[in-house]
Design a protein around this motif. Structure first.
Motif, short mmCIF file in Angstrom:
data_model
loop_
_atom_site.label_atom_id
_atom_site.label_comp_id
_atom_site.label_asym_id
_atom_site.label_seq_id
_atom_site.Cartn_x
_atom_site.Cartn_y
_atom_site.Cartn_z
N SER A 177 -8.56 1.86 -8.70
CA SER A 177 -9.39 2.97 -9.16
C SER A 177 -10.57 2.47 -9.98
O SER A 177 -11.60 3.13 -10.09
N ARG A 206 0.83 -1.21 0.00
CA ARG A 206 0.00 0.00 0.00
C ARG A 206 0.87 1.26 0.00
O ARG A 206 0.67 2.17 -0.80
N GLN A 259 -6.68 -8.58 -4.52
CA GLN A 259 -6.76 -8.03 -3.16
C GLN A 259 -5.41 -7.54 -2.65
O GLN A 259 -5.34 -6.80 -1.67
N ASN A 313 -3.45 6.36 -10.49
CA ASN A 313 -4.59 5.52 -10.90
C ASN A 313 -4.15 4.07 -11.07
O ASN A 313 -3.14 3.80 -11.73
N VAL A 320 -14.75 -2.86 -6.32
CA VAL A 320 -14.11 -1.96 -7.28
C VAL A 320 -15.10 -1.56 -8.38
O VAL A 320 -15.90 -2.37 -8.85
N GLU A 347 1.48 4.29 -3.06
CA GLU A 347 0.93 5.63 -2.83
C GLU A 347 1.39 6.61 -3.91
O GLU A 347 0.77 7.64 -4.12
N PRO A 352 -3.83 -2.34 -3.37
CA PRO A 352 -4.73 -1.48 -2.58
C PRO A 352 -5.53 -0.51 -3.45
O PRO A 352 -5.04 -0.08 -4.50
N SER A 353 -6.69 -0.20 -2.99
CA SER A 353 -7.61 0.76 -3.62
C SER A 353 -7.49 0.89 -5.14
O SER A 353 -6.94 1.85 -5.66
#
Ligand SMILES: Nc1ncnc2c1ncn2[C@@H]1O[C@H](COP(=O)(O)OP(=O)(O)O)[C@@H](O)[C@H]1O
Ligand SMILES: [Mg+2]
Length: 281
Positions: A162, A18, A156, A26, A190, A22, A159-160
């Protein structure tokens, strides 16, 4: 006071991944309910077009058993550089896309990867936790085909996300497969950026007649059913498969005389617009 459960090694690696990601604005996953629909080609084309548009782009080949990104991107046989800190430095392809693939760690790319079960999950997390991505506008992730445990575990690890792009072939059977892919995205939480239909039609180079070889319209119909955007159809074109075989997709990706290339450019514009919209909302 309750004692805090110690974080598992996987959770710790997830945290490192993660942090490392950062610096990427995207993260787009490219998924398909089954193999052979052109997922890796579409992923590579999206990455190359974004790069041509001046974006800083990387592509992650997360398909452990069928890594094909190094070949499509023309860097088969290259190796990831490992710096003194043990970090993995992506290989920059012609067409200026930073490529990360497990194949680029193997001394012999023809050796199959034989990781299994839990060990495999750990190895993937460990691999990802070492990549030094640098500042990027886009990371395109070519996930393994299918909607089972393995693609889910890998997705998974990132992370996050887009958003996700679903790639399908135009056959009637694809309806079920696309529904499954959409469920997969829901499970991941997502946003579906839209559906791409690949190999939609073929125009005979001799007589100029267009044939719908595998049926048609599935992508658009499924987009309507699922309430997501239809991003576009990409025709089957021998110039594409030949370029891929030579590892030279980057050489034709700005040739607007090729209908498939025009379609891909429109698809990328729609993806960019969607991401722009979700950032501002
Ligand atoms: N639109 C297209 N025109 C011509 N060949 C294509 C097209 N899409 C995919 N192919 C060919 O089909 C094969 C499978 O594509 P690939 O992207 O590897 O599929 P997947 O990743 O879904 O398994 C590749 O060899 C590629 O050259
Ligand atoms: Mg593939």
């Amino acid at each position: 006071m309750t004692a805090k459960t110690p974080a598992s090694p996987i959770d710790m690696m997830k945290e490192i991944i993660r942090k490392r990601m950062e610096s990427i604005q995207n993260r787009i996953a490219v998924i398909s309910g089954k193999g052979g629909v052109g997922k890796s080609f579409i992923s590579s084309a999206i990455a190359l077009i974004l790069s041509k548009r001046g974006k800083r782009v990387a592509i992650l080949d997360a398909d452990i058993h069928g890594p094909s990104i190094p070949k499509i991107m023309g860097i088969r046989g290259s190796m990831l550089y490992v710096n003194p800190e043990g970090e993995l430095i992506p290989v920059v392809s012609p067409g200026k896309v930073a490529v990360v693939s497990i194949e680029l760690l193997l001394t012999d790319p023809d050796l199959p990867v034989i990781w299994r079960g839990p060990l495999k999950t750990r190895a993937i997390y460990e691999f990802l936790s070492r990549v030094l991505w640098g500042e990027l506008d886009y990371l395109v992730i070519d996930l393994p085909p299918g909607t089972g445990d393995e693609p889910l575990t890998i997705a998974q690890a990132i992370p996050s996300l887009s958003g996700a792009v679903i790639v399908t072939a135009p056959s009637d059977l694809s309806r079920v497969v696309v529904r499954k892919a959409a469920m997969f995205c829901r499970e991941l939480g997502v946003k579906i950026l839209g559906i791409v239909e690949n190999m939609s039609e073929f125009t005979c180079p001799v007589c100029g007649t267009t044939h719908k070889l595998f049926g048609s319209g599935v992508g658009m119909e499924m987009a309507k059913e699922l309430g997501v955007e239809f991003l576009g159809s990409v025709p089957l074109d021998p110039r594409i498969s030949e370029a891929i075989d030579r590892g030279e997709l980057h050489k034709i990706i700005d040739d607007e005389n090729i209908p498939a290339v025009r379609a891909l450019n429109e698809i990328v514009s729609r993806i960019e617009a969607q991401l722009e919209q979700s950032r501002s909302s």
